[in-house]
Design an enzyme around this catalytic site. Structure first.
Site, PDB file in Angstrom:
ATOM      1  NE  ARG A 124      -2.941   0.394   3.303  1.00  0.00           N
ATOM      2  CZ  ARG A 124      -2.235   0.582   4.426  1.00  0.00           C
ATOM      3  NH1 ARG A 124      -1.504   1.676   4.578  1.00  0.00           N
ATOM      4  NH2 ARG A 124      -2.270  -0.314   5.391  1.00  0.00           N
ATOM      5  CE1 TYR A 183     -17.375  10.848 -15.811  1.00  0.00           C
ATOM      6  CE2 TYR A 183     -16.116  10.833 -13.775  1.00  0.00           C
ATOM      7  CZ  TYR A 183     -16.959  10.192 -14.673  1.00  0.00           C
ATOM      8  OH  TYR A 183     -17.369   8.916 -14.419  1.00  0.00           O
ATOM      9  CG  ASP A 234      -9.339  16.091 -15.027  1.00  0.00           C
ATOM     10  OD1 ASP A 234      -8.635  15.508 -15.878  1.00  0.00           O
ATOM     11  OD2 ASP A 234     -10.374  15.587 -14.558  1.00  0.00           O
ATOM     12  CE  LYS A 270     -12.246   8.019 -18.978  1.00  0.00           C
ATOM     13  NZ  LYS A 270     -12.168   7.819 -17.552  1.00  0.00           N
TER      14      LYS A 270
HETATM   15  O1  P1T Z   1     -13.130   7.044 -14.232  1.00  0.00           O
HETATM   16  P1  P1T Z   1     -11.955   7.517 -13.431  1.00  0.00           P
HETATM   17  O2  P1T Z   1     -10.652   6.911 -13.808  1.00  0.00           O
HETATM   18  O3  P1T Z   1     -12.218   7.483 -11.951  1.00  0.00           O
HETATM   19  O4  P1T Z   1     -11.737   9.075 -13.797  1.00  0.00           O
HETATM   20  C1  P1T Z   1     -12.684  10.055 -13.532  1.00  0.00           C
HETATM   21  C2  P1T Z   1     -12.551  11.188 -14.519  1.00  0.00           C
HETATM   22  C3  P1T Z   1     -11.883  12.342 -14.138  1.00  0.00           C
HETATM   23  N1  P1T Z   1     -11.714  13.387 -15.001  1.00  0.00           N
HETATM   24  C4  P1T Z   1     -12.192  13.323 -16.253  1.00  0.00           C
HETATM   25  C5  P1T Z   1     -11.978  14.491 -17.173  1.00  0.00           C
HETATM   26  C6  P1T Z   1     -12.863  12.183 -16.706  1.00  0.00           C
HETATM   27  O5  P1T Z   1     -13.303  12.163 -17.972  1.00  0.00           O
HETATM   28  C7  P1T Z   1     -13.067  11.094 -15.821  1.00  0.00           C
HETATM   29  C8  P1T Z   1     -13.799   9.872 -16.225  1.00  0.00           C
HETATM   30  N2  P1T Z   1     -14.639  10.075 -17.340  1.00  0.00           N
HETATM   31  C9  P1T Z   1     -15.451   9.133 -17.911  1.00  0.00           C
HETATM   32  C10 P1T Z   1     -15.579   7.881 -17.468  1.00  0.00           C
HETATM   33  C11 P1T Z   1     -16.178   9.614 -19.102  1.00  0.00           C
HETATM   34  O6  P1T Z   1     -16.694   8.795 -19.893  1.00  0.00           O
HETATM   35  O7  P1T Z   1     -16.246  10.836 -19.290  1.00  0.00           O
END
Ligand code: P1T
Length: 379
Positions: free
Chosen positions: A46, A98, A170, A195
């Protein structure tokens, strides 16, 4: 080292045990100690893991940062940043972001006494009216999800520095291939590594990159204390993904441009949101802070026709209707009912997330096949 070399070699050393060129997957929770505290720098996974460490070094390298931290998801990374704050503190956030980030801010952290202001940041001057002595953080997404608004990072950083407020960006949609927010004055960069960094839609992961020693220490503490880390297998996969980030992004940008231009000319389409268009409200800012315009875009159908939009996403064959973005394959999404459903209808409509809005994550397939797929679905 230049960016295209950093994606492959940045922060990496051949494994000291056998010279493995790729970092081994250290699938272990714990490490032998010869005497209490007598270990080789790793005591419990961890806290640290050699595969995750290799990835965190790569994260730092590609964003020109001193420190990189990996988390179990993008939201876990954002959660760690907000845990730097205390009850009574205030955050100014972009109003187009998001849906899951909005949900985390409003449904989880407001309960703990943190106040969030969601505002349009197309003009950085808008921010100052919301700053007071309780303001501790400005949260920016650029390009925004899903409206592809562009926020001037340097201008926001100037406001943040003037008032001694942290700025977190972000950078999920742009990736460090297109823009490097720390170089523009941001304090923390965050990614949903799920992503483009991972790039193959096979891992959920988050990342933070930063330069400040004191904040890095606090975030490492939170990472270990709250425990939202990622495992060694996933660390290996994202490390592998990053090695092709620059070539994938180049193709995402080329295909994104082709799809945006095709949709713009189509008689059944009303608006196309893509920062590469000269009439995009912050096109000049995009041009100055980004290397290219990315592979994400959104559009609405003529007359804001919800039924027509649903038919389009149902008929697309190469573009798969699915949550997420940034993988090699093209995806379509309906933000109002999918990724942004947790934002109240009145709020999302104010920023343009209407019921006919379709979001595309343009992949790296053949451009002609993507255009033909859209042609048949729109036909
Ligand atoms: O899904 P996760 O890895 O927890 O990330 C969240 C997140 C944070 N910031 C942005 C700009 C994002 O697009 C996302 C996750 N977005 C999607 C799952 C989507 O389809 O837009």
């Amino acid at each position: 080292m230049k960016f295209n070399t950093k994606t492959i070699h940045g922060g990496q050393k051949h494994d000291p045990a056998y010279g493995a060129v790729m970092p081994p997957i250290y699938q272990t929770s714990t490490y032998a100690q010869s005497t209490p505290g007598g270990h080789k720098g790793f005591e419990y996974s961890r806290t640290h893991n050699p595969t995750r460490k290799a990835l965190e070094n790569a994260f730092a390298s590609i964003e020109n940062a001193k420190y990189g931290l990996a988390f179990g998801s993008g939201l876990a990374a954002i959660d760690a940043v907000i845990k730097l704050l205390s009850p009574g503190d205030e955050v100014i956030s972009t109003n187009d972001l998001y849906g899951g980030t909005y949900r985390l801010f409003t449904k989880v952290f407001e309960k703990f006494g943190i106040k969030f202001h969601f505002i349009g940041m197309d003009n950085a001057a808008n921010i100052e009216a919301y700053i007071n002595e309780k303001t501790k953080l400005i949260w920016v997404e650029t390009p925004t999800n899903p409206m592809l608004n562009i926020i001037d990072i340097k201008a926001v950083a100037n406001v943040a520095q003037k008032h001694d407020v942290l700025l977190a960006v972000d950078n999920t949609f742009a990736t460090p291939y297109l823009q490097q927010p720390l170089d523009l004055g941001a304090d923390i960069v965050m990614h949903s590594a799920t992503k483009y960094l991972g790039g193959h839609s096979d891992v959920v992961m988050g990342a933070l990159m930063l330069n400040n020693d004191d904040i890095a220490k606090k975030l490492h503490f939170i990472q270990n204390a709250s425990g939202a880390i990622c495992g060694p297998q996933d660390s290996f996969l994202v490390l592998r993904g990053i090695k092709t980030l620059h070539v994938r992004m180049q193709r995402h940008c080329e295909n994104g441009k082709a799809v945006a231009e095709f949709l713009m000319k189509h008689p059944k389409i009303e608006n196309v949101y893509w920062p590469g268009f000269e009439n995009h409200p912050n096109h000049e800012v995009a041009r100055s802070q980004m290397k290219d315009f990315g592979g994400m875009l959104s559009f609405t159908t003529k007359g804001n026709d919800y039924e027509a939009s649903i038919k389009i996403v149902e008929k697309l064959k190469i573009f798969t209707l699915a949550e997420s973005l940034g993988g090699v394959e093209s995806l379509s999404g309906h933000p109002a009912s999918m990724t942004h459903a947790s934002i109240p209808k009145e709020e999302r409509e104010k920023i343009g997330v209407v019921d006919s809005l379709i979001r595309l994550s343009v992949g790296i397939e053949d451009e002609d096949d993507l255009i033909n797929d859209l042609k048949q679905a729109l036909g």
